[in-house]
Design an enzyme around this catalytic site. Structure first.
Site, PDB file in Angstrom:
ATOM      1  N   ASP A   1       8.329  -4.728 -22.752  1.00 43.16           N
ATOM      2  CA  ASP A   1       8.040  -4.099 -21.452  1.00 43.16           C
ATOM      3  C   ASP A   1       9.350  -3.964 -20.677  1.00 43.16           C
ATOM      4  O   ASP A   1      10.353  -4.605 -21.005  1.00 43.16           O
ATOM      5  CB  ASP A   1       7.037  -4.951 -20.651  1.00 43.16           C
ATOM      6  CG  ASP A   1       6.687  -4.312 -19.307  1.00 43.16           C
ATOM      7  OD1 ASP A   1       6.415  -3.098 -19.271  1.00 43.16           O
ATOM      8  OD2 ASP A   1       6.705  -5.019 -18.277  1.00 43.16           O
ATOM      9  N   SER A   2       9.291  -3.188 -19.614  1.00 44.77           N
ATOM     10  CA  SER A   2      10.461  -3.062 -18.739  1.00 44.77           C
ATOM     11  C   SER A   2      10.764  -4.389 -18.049  1.00 44.77           C
ATOM     12  O   SER A   2      11.866  -4.585 -17.550  1.00 44.77           O
ATOM     13  CB  SER A   2      10.197  -1.998 -17.672  1.00 44.77           C
ATOM     14  OG  SER A   2       9.112  -2.419 -16.864  1.00 44.77           O
TER      15      SER A   2
ATOM     16  N   CYS B   1       3.780  -1.463 -22.257  1.00 46.97           N
ATOM     17  CA  CYS B   1       4.259  -0.727 -21.087  1.00 46.97           C
ATOM     18  C   CYS B   1       3.659   0.679 -21.161  1.00 46.97           C
ATOM     19  O   CYS B   1       3.927   1.417 -22.119  1.00 46.97           O
ATOM     20  CB  CYS B   1       5.786  -0.675 -21.142  1.00 46.97           C
ATOM     21  SG  CYS B   1       6.545   0.277 -19.833  1.00 46.97           S
TER      22      CYS B   1
ATOM     23  N   GLU C   1       8.532  -8.018 -10.015  1.00 52.11           N
ATOM     24  CA  GLU C   1       9.710  -8.546 -10.728  1.00 52.11           C
ATOM     25  C   GLU C   1      10.432  -9.599  -9.896  1.00 52.11           C
ATOM     26  O   GLU C   1      11.022 -10.527 -10.433  1.00 52.11           O
ATOM     27  CB  GLU C   1      10.683  -7.406 -11.074  1.00 52.11           C
ATOM     28  CG  GLU C   1      10.211  -6.489 -12.200  1.00 52.11           C
ATOM     29  CD  GLU C   1      10.216  -7.157 -13.566  1.00 52.11           C
ATOM     30  OE1 GLU C   1      11.198  -7.798 -13.915  1.00 52.11           O
ATOM     31  OE2 GLU C   1       9.198  -7.031 -14.288  1.00 52.11           O
TER      32      GLU C   1
ATOM     33  N   CYS D   1      -0.701   0.225 -15.343  1.00 51.63           N
ATOM     34  CA  CYS D   1       0.630  -0.364 -15.506  1.00 51.63           C
ATOM     35  C   CYS D   1       0.403  -1.842 -15.799  1.00 51.63           C
ATOM     36  O   CYS D   1      -0.424  -2.492 -15.127  1.00 51.63           O
ATOM     37  CB  CYS D   1       1.426  -0.175 -14.220  1.00 51.63           C
ATOM     38  SG  CYS D   1       2.951  -1.150 -14.146  1.00 51.63           S
TER      39      CYS D   1
ATOM     40  N   HIS E   1       2.052  -4.375 -15.216  1.00 53.19           N
ATOM     41  CA  HIS E   1       2.411  -5.326 -14.157  1.00 53.19           C
ATOM     42  C   HIS E   1       1.218  -5.591 -13.215  1.00 53.19           C
ATOM     43  O   HIS E   1       1.144  -6.653 -12.607  1.00 53.19           O
ATOM     44  CB  HIS E   1       3.555  -4.776 -13.287  1.00 53.19           C
ATOM     45  CG  HIS E   1       4.926  -4.926 -13.883  1.00 53.19           C
ATOM     46  ND1 HIS E   1       5.365  -4.167 -14.940  1.00 53.19           N
ATOM     47  CD2 HIS E   1       5.962  -5.742 -13.543  1.00 53.19           C
ATOM     48  CE1 HIS E   1       6.623  -4.498 -15.230  1.00 53.19           C
ATOM     49  NE2 HIS E   1       7.006  -5.453 -14.402  1.00 53.19           N
TER      50      HIS E   1
HETATM   51  N1  DGL Z   1       4.812  -2.313 -16.907  1.00 55.00           N
HETATM   52  C1  DGL Z   1       5.160  -0.956 -17.082  1.00 55.00           C
HETATM   53  C2  DGL Z   1       3.989  -0.043 -17.255  1.00 55.00           C
HETATM   54  O1  DGL Z   1       2.998  -0.472 -17.787  1.00 55.00           O
HETATM   55  C3  DGL Z   1       6.379  -0.404 -16.443  1.00 55.00           C
HETATM   56  C4  DGL Z   1       6.546  -0.500 -15.004  1.00 55.00           C
HETATM   57  C5  DGL Z   1       7.913  -0.027 -14.579  1.00 55.00           C
HETATM   58  O2  DGL Z   1       8.900  -0.541 -15.087  1.00 55.00           O
HETATM   59  O3  DGL Z   1       7.966   0.862 -13.718  1.00 55.00           O
HETATM   60  O4  DGL Z   1       4.036   1.109 -16.931  1.00 55.00           O
END
Ligand code: DGL
Length: 274
Positions: free
Chosen positions: A8-9, A71, A150, A182, A184
């Site tokens: 993931d990011s 992600c 984050e 997302c 997150h």
């Molecule tokens: N967790 C990620 C997603 O599912 C990326 C969020 C990001 O880095 O903007 O899209």
């Protein structure tokens, strides 16, 4: 040895790793957080595609036998190129659960909270176009939420206020279902549930994604062996120690029997720093 890469990011993919540890507790995992470059969702499609491919090539070279693109943003922009390049390795992606949401929505009004890049991507819009027109989707980019998550903010007044702003259009439209697009966002579940109330169903796809991982491992005959040690190695391009403490805070799995280790890796992916 069965080594599974989860990418993931940043810390968002920990929501998928958590589910993987629940369904597949005996495998070894290499979790890659590109936190030095998060958020991805506000970057260009080209950047996301080339960076995601580079990270997945790194994971393949590190010995991962399967990779979960945990992600939505990377999946939307890069999964086709990654699969084309890493032919022998199953690559499992994550997509906003708009199909199950449309099926279960009573009113036919569904909110989708995702990154700007995911909502603008061809892949997401192609999926949307396959759904019957009797369901209305209220698309909302969660700008700023990933950066706050984050930084460790899950309950602060600042993130609560930003979330309230993003949920406004979805609430005003009378949606009875919200898709978390997302990885997150599941970490904001208590805040989201509090702001939307109990009449809104929240759709998160982590369970289905890991079921797909299980099927792919079976199809590719990737099984655990006696050498497997139930080990999770957390790699971060920003700060491995910080990723570790976030993981301790965010993972609900029982970590007692799992060897949880961490390292920082150069942003250019060349060196793993001690
Ligand atoms: N967790 C990620 C997603 O599912 C990326 C969020 C990001 O880095 O903007 O899209």
């Amino acid at each position: 040895m069965a080594l599974i890469g989860v990418f993931d990011s940043g810390v968002g993919g920990l929501s998928i790793l958590d589910e993987a540890l629940r369904q597949l507790p005996d495998h070894n995992y290499l979790y890659f957080a590109d936190s030095a470059n998060a958020p991805y969702g506000e970057k260009s499609a080209e950047w996301i595609a080339s960076r995601s491919l580079a990270v997945c090539e790194f994971l393949a070279e590190a010995g991962c036998q399967a990779i979960v693109l945990a992600c939505n943003t990377a999946t939307a922009e890069a999964i086709a190129a990654i699969r084309a390049k890493l032919k022998a390795i199953p690559v499992i992606g994550v997509e906003p659960g708009i199909k199950p949401a449309a099926l279960q929505s009573q009113k036919g009004i569904v909110g989708v909270l995702a990154t700007e890049a995911t909502l603008n991507s061809d892949k997401f819009n192609a999926l949307l176009a396959t759904l019957p027109g009797n369901c209305r989707f209220i698309k909302q980019a969660g700008a700023g939420l990933v950066a706050l998550i984050e930084s460790g903010q899950l309950h602060s007044p600042e993130i609560a206020a930003l979330l309230a702003q993003h949920l406004q259009s979805i609430k005003a439209a009378g949606a009875d279902t919200l898709v978390l697009g997302c990885t997150h966002y599941p970490f904001l579940m208590p805040l989201i549930a509090n702001q939307l109330g109990s009449n809104v169903t929240i759709v998160d796809t982590s369970e289905a994604v890991v079921r797909q991982l299980v099927r792919q491992l079976e199809a590719h005959h990737i099984a655990i062996s006696a050498k497997d040690k139930r080990r999770v190695l957390l790699l971060s391009t920003a700060d491995g120690g910080r990723l570790h403490s976030m993981a301790m805070q965010l993972l609900r799995s029982n970590l007692d029997s799992i060897g949880l280790d961490f390292k920082t890796i150069d942003v250019d992916l060349s060196t793993v720093c001690p």
